[in-house]
Structure formats: C-alpha cells, structure tokens
Design a protein around this motif. Structure first.
Motif, PDB file in Angstrom:
ATOM      1  N   UNK A  27       0.836  -1.208   0.000  1.00 52.16           N
ATOM      2  CA  UNK A  27       0.000   0.000   0.000  1.00 52.16           C
ATOM      3  C   UNK A  27       0.870   1.257   0.000  1.00 52.16           C
ATOM      4  N   UNK A  28       1.969   1.223   0.737  1.00 55.93           N
ATOM      5  CA  UNK A  28       2.869   2.381   0.744  1.00 55.93           C
ATOM      6  C   UNK A  28       3.563   2.555  -0.603  1.00 55.93           C
ATOM      7  N   UNK A  29       3.881   1.443  -1.241  1.00 51.69           N
ATOM      8  CA  UNK A  29       4.544   1.533  -2.546  1.00 51.69           C
ATOM      9  C   UNK A  29       3.599   2.096  -3.610  1.00 51.69           C
ATOM     10  N   UNK A  30       2.313   1.797  -3.488  1.00 48.58           N
ATOM     11  CA  UNK A  30       1.369   2.224  -4.515  1.00 48.58           C
ATOM     12  C   UNK A  30       0.617   3.486  -4.144  1.00 48.58           C
ATOM     13  N   UNK A  31       0.533   3.786  -2.843  1.00 51.80           N
ATOM     14  CA  UNK A  31      -0.150   5.009  -2.421  1.00 51.80           C
ATOM     15  C   UNK A  31      -1.592   4.797  -2.014  1.00 51.80           C
ATOM     16  N   UNK A  32      -2.130   3.592  -2.172  1.00 52.17           N
ATOM     17  CA  UNK A  32      -3.500   3.348  -1.710  1.00 52.17           C
ATOM     18  C   UNK A  32      -3.664   1.882  -1.329  1.00 52.17           C
ATOM     19  N   UNK A  33      -4.603   1.633  -0.431  1.00 50.15           N
ATOM     20  CA  UNK A  33      -4.814   0.268   0.042  1.00 50.15           C
ATOM     21  C   UNK A  33      -5.314  -0.609  -1.106  1.00 50.15           C
ATOM     22  N   UNK A  34      -6.239  -0.050  -1.882  1.00 44.42           N
ATOM     23  CA  UNK A  34      -6.821  -0.823  -2.984  1.00 44.42           C
ATOM     24  C   UNK A  34      -5.742  -1.245  -3.982  1.00 44.42           C
ATOM     25  N   UNK A  35      -4.925  -0.278  -4.378  1.00 46.50           N
ATOM     26  CA  UNK A  35      -3.857  -0.595  -5.335  1.00 46.50           C
ATOM     27  C   UNK A  35      -2.843  -1.542  -4.708  1.00 46.50           C
ATOM     28  N   UNK A  36      -2.636  -1.396  -3.391  1.00 48.38           N
ATOM     29  CA  UNK A  36      -1.724  -2.293  -2.685  1.00 48.38           C
ATOM     30  C   UNK A  36      -2.217  -3.730  -2.716  1.00 48.38           C
ATOM     31  N   UNK A  37      -3.533  -3.907  -2.539  1.00 52.39           N
ATOM     32  CA  UNK A  37      -4.102  -5.260  -2.599  1.00 52.39           C
ATOM     33  C   UNK A  37      -3.893  -5.871  -3.984  1.00 52.39           C
ATOM     34  N   UNK A  38      -4.131  -5.042  -5.010  1.00 51.61           N
ATOM     35  CA  UNK A  38      -3.931  -5.537  -6.380  1.00 51.61           C
ATOM     36  C   UNK A  38      -2.471  -5.926  -6.607  1.00 51.61           C
ATOM     37  N   UNK A  39      -1.580  -5.083  -6.104  1.00 55.21           N
ATOM     38  CA  UNK A  39      -0.149  -5.343  -6.290  1.00 55.21           C
ATOM     39  C   UNK A  39       0.260  -6.631  -5.577  1.00 55.21           C
ATOM     40  N   UNK A  40      -0.219  -6.796  -4.353  1.00 53.75           N
ATOM     41  CA  UNK A  40       0.153  -7.994  -3.603  1.00 53.75           C
ATOM     42  C   UNK A  40      -0.418  -9.243  -4.273  1.00 53.75           C
ATOM     43  N   UNK A  41      -1.641  -9.128  -4.773  1.00 57.48           N
ATOM     44  CA  UNK A  41      -2.226 -10.297  -5.445  1.00 57.48           C
ATOM     45  C   UNK A  41      -1.413 -10.657  -6.696  1.00 57.48           C
ATOM     46  N   UNK A  42      -0.972  -9.642  -7.432  1.00 57.60           N
ATOM     47  CA  UNK A  42      -0.153  -9.913  -8.621  1.00 57.60           C
ATOM     48  C   UNK A  42       1.151 -10.601  -8.237  1.00 57.60           C
ATOM     49  N   UNK A  43       1.739 -10.152  -7.109  1.00 62.59           N
ATOM     50  CA  UNK A  43       2.993 -10.765  -6.664  1.00 62.59           C
ATOM     51  C   UNK A  43       2.762 -12.220  -6.254  1.00 62.59           C
ATOM     52  N   UNK A  44       1.632 -12.473  -5.600  1.00 64.94           N
ATOM     53  CA  UNK A  44       1.343 -13.850  -5.167  1.00 64.94           C
ATOM     54  C   UNK A  44       1.114 -14.749  -6.393  1.00 64.94           C
ATOM     55  N   UNK A  45       0.432 -14.190  -7.399  1.00 61.31           N
ATOM     56  CA  UNK A  45       0.246 -14.970  -8.638  1.00 61.31           C
ATOM     57  C   UNK A  45       1.594 -15.371  -9.223  1.00 61.31           C
ATOM     58  N   UNK A  46       2.529 -14.438  -9.226  1.00 56.54           N
ATOM     59  CA  UNK A  46       3.869 -14.752  -9.743  1.00 56.54           C
ATOM     60  C   UNK A  46       4.532 -15.831  -8.902  1.00 56.54           C
ATOM     61  N   UNK A  47       4.332 -15.725  -7.610  1.00 59.93           N
ATOM     62  CA  UNK A  47       4.931 -16.704  -6.713  1.00 59.93           C
ATOM     63  C   UNK A  47       4.371 -18.097  -6.987  1.00 59.93           C
ATOM     64  N   UNK A  48       3.074 -18.156  -7.267  1.00 55.93           N
ATOM     65  CA  UNK A  48       2.453 -19.456  -7.522  1.00 55.93           C
ATOM     66  C   UNK A  48       3.022 -20.117  -8.780  1.00 55.93           C
ATOM     67  N   UNK A  49       3.511 -19.253  -9.684  1.00 58.73           N
ATOM     68  CA  UNK A  49       4.135 -19.814 -10.889  1.00 58.73           C
ATOM     69  C   UNK A  49       5.493 -20.430 -10.561  1.00 58.73           C
TER      70      UNK A  49
END
Lengths: 182, 303
Positions: A27-49
C-alpha cells in the motif's frame, strides 16, 4: 491438482502470519490500500508460478516482486501519477485534528510524486527499516544507487513540502476547519 | 511540532499503515485469478479475443445472442432493469465501507429514509457524522463533529436525484453520499442511460457484473478553481452488482483535477457494500446518535 492445492494452503498459512505486513508495504509503494491489494495479489500470482519457492520462505521473493511490480506500474502510470498537489477541493473529507497529523499524511501523499526508484528506496528504508546494503540486494542495484536515490528522494520531498514546513503557525487549508479554538 | 522530513515521513507511513486491514484468502484469490487467466488465454487462442469479450458480457448478463455493441446495449438494458427492480424491492439495511488514499475510512448505513455517514481518522477515532437522528421523535438531519464535540441541525439541501447530471456524477466519485437515500440515487443513476455493462469482476469470491458510468468532465466554478488551483475536474465511477440479487456490492470512483497552475491531482475511493437483515440492531445503526455533552450550535458553518 492436490499438490497445487497444498501449495496454496501452505501459502495461505504463511500469509495469515505475514500478509498484513506485506500489504502495508504494498500500500505504501502504490499510495493506496486498494492498489496495494492488487499489487500484492499480482505478486502472489507470480509466486504461484514459481513452484519451488512456495515451499521455502516466500517472503523475500514476494518483497522483491512487490518492489519490481510497483516500479513497473509507476512507469506505466507516470503521466498522471508523477505529481500530486496538497490542496484538495473538499476540505472536510481529508482533514484531521492537528496540523502535525496533516503534515504526516501529506508526506505519504507526496511520496507519489517521486520517481519509482526513489519512492521504493524510501519505503524500504523508513518503513521496512532496511539498511543500504540490504536495500541494494533486494533491488538488485549498487549501494551507491540506493544512497543516491534516498538522498534525492528526501531532497525532493523537502522541496515539495516546503510550503507546509516553512509555515508552522499557519496550518494548511485542509486543516483550517479544526482551528476554531474550541 | 517536529518538522523534520524524515520523522514526518516515518510517522506518516505508520499512520497510513494503521488503516491497512488484515487481508484474508489472498493465496486462494491469487490461485483463482491465475486459473481464470489461463482459461481466458486458452479460450482466446482458440476462438479469438472478440468472441471471448462478447462471451464475458453474455456470461455476466445471462444473454444468449452474440455480437458487438448491440449485445452490449441489450446486456446493459437487461442488467439495469434488474438492478432497478432489486433496489426498488429491497427492504434491507445497507452498510457501506469506504476506503481511500485521500480521506479517512468511512462507514455509511441506510434504511428507508434513515441514514448515517461516519468518517473516522486514520487511528479509528470518530471524526464527523452526517445523517438523520431522532430528535423529539422526528427524523431530523444532523451534522456532528467529534473533534470539537459540536453538532447542528443540517439544513435541507437540494441533492441531485441521480448521477446523470454533472454534479450528480461528482457524488459517485467519493464515499456513499451522506444525507440522502443512496439506493434511490443509484437506482436513478443506472436507469438514466449514463452507464454501460462492461463485463464482470471477482469481488469476495463472487463474480459480479461491472457497470461503468460515462466519464464526466466539469469546469470548476471560479471559487472551486481558486481553492484547488485547477480548472477542470474529471470523474469516473464503476458499480459492481451481485449477479444473483442484482444489488450493488461495490462502488469505486475517481476524481482528477487538472488544467491549473498546480500539478494535477488524482483521488479515488472504493465503497464496499453489504445488505443486512432489518433487525432492530441493524436499523438502529442507520441513525446518528448525538453523544452526551456535545454542544448544539446554530449551523454547520459554526462547526
């Protein structure tokens, strides 16, 4: 499929312990909680790969991916994310009870005006409490580059916040409503 | 106060981070998203992207025909009629929670003509409340400011009936608007032709239908323009509805000001909506309670 489910389950257990800390960084990297959630989900998707990494300690990988994805996203959105201004149209919705609190909030908003690398370095330094070598290792760059980015980022923040910092007795418009003396 | 940038930045980050909720189900959500992406890529490779897009719209709306804009128009008409009916028929208590990077978290409760909007500070303390209170047995609009312990009766205001006007659209970009019948506002908004069904999105494990409003660009009034040092305001909103009940589950909106001497500014808000049974406890939450000891002042301007 069962192995995949087990991996997801293990990851879920890990995120139950560390998810909020990672989300705060995102959230701090993106500036909002919503965008932070999206960013974290994208990172987790990458991790699952990356099957092998899920079974080990995934935190380092996730943290590095968050930083890299945030930088990419900033580059994509740089046209309108480059700058923020401090004034807001509707004062009541963003104010708080003291000018100091507002200054702190303003600092986080001003982070959005910094280039991606400077912002990432400042988040890692002041939020994650990483030192220079640790930050350099995480970002895959030299320690000098980290120091330079941090220094330039702080200097830019001071410039951007100049109006607020120099006028201690005159709170900014967005806190004016709290100054009624009651 | 300390004016050191590093201290302020550190404290600001801590304050901001306090608002970040404890996430749940992140790994499962990511796994589902990855699975959907793989399926979509496979389908696109087999049948072409346009067909996949059309299928997404049809799947979201239950339609059977194929085709481009005509399909979308039919899908929109179908969804809008269902949303209108669902909102008109509901007798539930609405609870909306708004998060935003630009203002404090807020909660909105509504039931019939009762409503309560409450904004919190980053540390979770009440900041302001707007809505209806029972005063002398009569529903009355009130405005409460917790930081200075004052309250006043809210004058009747001519709120826009829907987001179809320019000023109405601006209301959609923030939290669920206080002091109004929000379900009726949304019902009128989707019915006036300013929205289009644009596919679907997964929210809380539910595949919702996404309805996107037409963006509106507004020239700011001279007073507003002076206050924000900008000339123009561009607003967008998106509503997500449950595909079974057709009741809204999320509203997201954004405002973008630009064209003045100050750098442009972008702000967003997301309101998550739940519909609850009309129990006495839930209905009570749709009323503002004035805390004891708060001073009554003549008008909101005195607060």
């Amino acid at each position: 499929m069962a192995a995949q489910d087990q991996r997801v389950e293990n990851l879920e257990q890990f995120l139950a312990r560390r998810g909020q800390a990672l989300l705060r960084t995102a959230a701090l990297l993106t500036g909002s909680i919503q965008a932070g959630e999206d960013l974290l989900q994208a990172a987790i998707e990458r991790l699952l790969r990356q099957r092998g990494r899920v079974d080990g300690d995934p935190e380092g990988y996730l943290r590095r991916t968050l930083c890299n994805l945030a930088t990419d996203e900033f580059r994509r959105q740089s046209r309108w994310r480059r700058k923020l201004h401090l004034l807001q149209a509707e004062a009541p919705t963003s104010a708080d009870t003291t000018a100091e609190v507002d200054l702190r909030d303003a600092m986080v908003r001003l982070l959005g005006q910094l280039p991606a690398q400077q912002r990432t370095v400042l988040v890692l330094r002041y939020w994650e409490q990483l030192n220079g070598p640790e930050t350099a290792e995480l970002l895959g760059c030299s320690e000098y580059a980290v120091k330079s980015a941090a220094s330039r980022g702080l200097r830019r923040l001071r410039e951007l916040a100049g109006g607020l910092l120099s006028d201690e007795t005159q709170p900014h418009d967005i806190t004016a409503r709290t100054g009624d003396g009651s | 106060m300390s004016l050191d940038v590093e201290d302020l930045l550190r404290q600001g980050m801590e304050r901001f981070a306090e608002q970040v909720p404890v996430p749940s189900g992140l790994a499962h959500q990511a796994a589902r998203a990855r699975r959907r992406r793989r399926l979509t890529i496979r389908a696109a490779a087999a049948a072409g992207t346009a067909a996949v897009t059309a299928a997404a719209v049809l799947a979201a709306t239950g339609g059977r025909s194929a085709g481009g804009s005509a399909t979308r128009v039919r899908a929109t008409a179908y969804v809008v009629s269902r949303v209108e009916k669902a909102l008109a028929d509901q007798h539930l208590v609405l609870r909306g929670r708004t998060t935003s990077g630009d203002w404090g978290p807020s909660v909105y409760w509504a039931y019939g003509s009762r409503n309560r909007f409450k904004e919190l500070t980053g540390s979770g303390e009440p900041y302001i409340a707007v809505g209806t209170a029972l005063i002398g047995g009569k529903l009355t609009g009130v405005y409460v400011t917790y930081y200075n312990r004052k309250w006043s009766v809210l004058p009747e205001r001519a709120a826009p009936a829907s987001a179809c006007s320019r000023t109405g659209t601006l209301e959609m970009a923030g939290p669920a608007a206080p002091a109004r019948n929000w379900p009726a506002f949304i019902r009128a908004t989707v019915a006036c032709g300013a929205a289009t069904v644009t596919g679907h999105a997964w929210i809380g494990g539910v595949k919702t239908v996404r309805i996107t409003g037409s963006p509106v660009t507004e020239k700011l009034s001279p007073g507003e323009a002076r206050a924000v040092h900008e000339k123009w305001l561009r607003s967008r909103w998106t509503l997500y509805v449950n595909p079974h009940t057709y009741l809204p589950v999320r509203l997201s909106g954004s405002n973008y000001t630009y064209g003045g001497p100050m750098p442009s500014y972008y702000s967003t808000g997301v309101t998550d909506i739940r519909w609850l049974r009309p129990t006495a406890a839930n209905i009570a939450k749709a009323l503002v309670t004035i805390p004891p000891g708060f001073r009554h002042v003549r008008s909101p301007a005195s607060q």
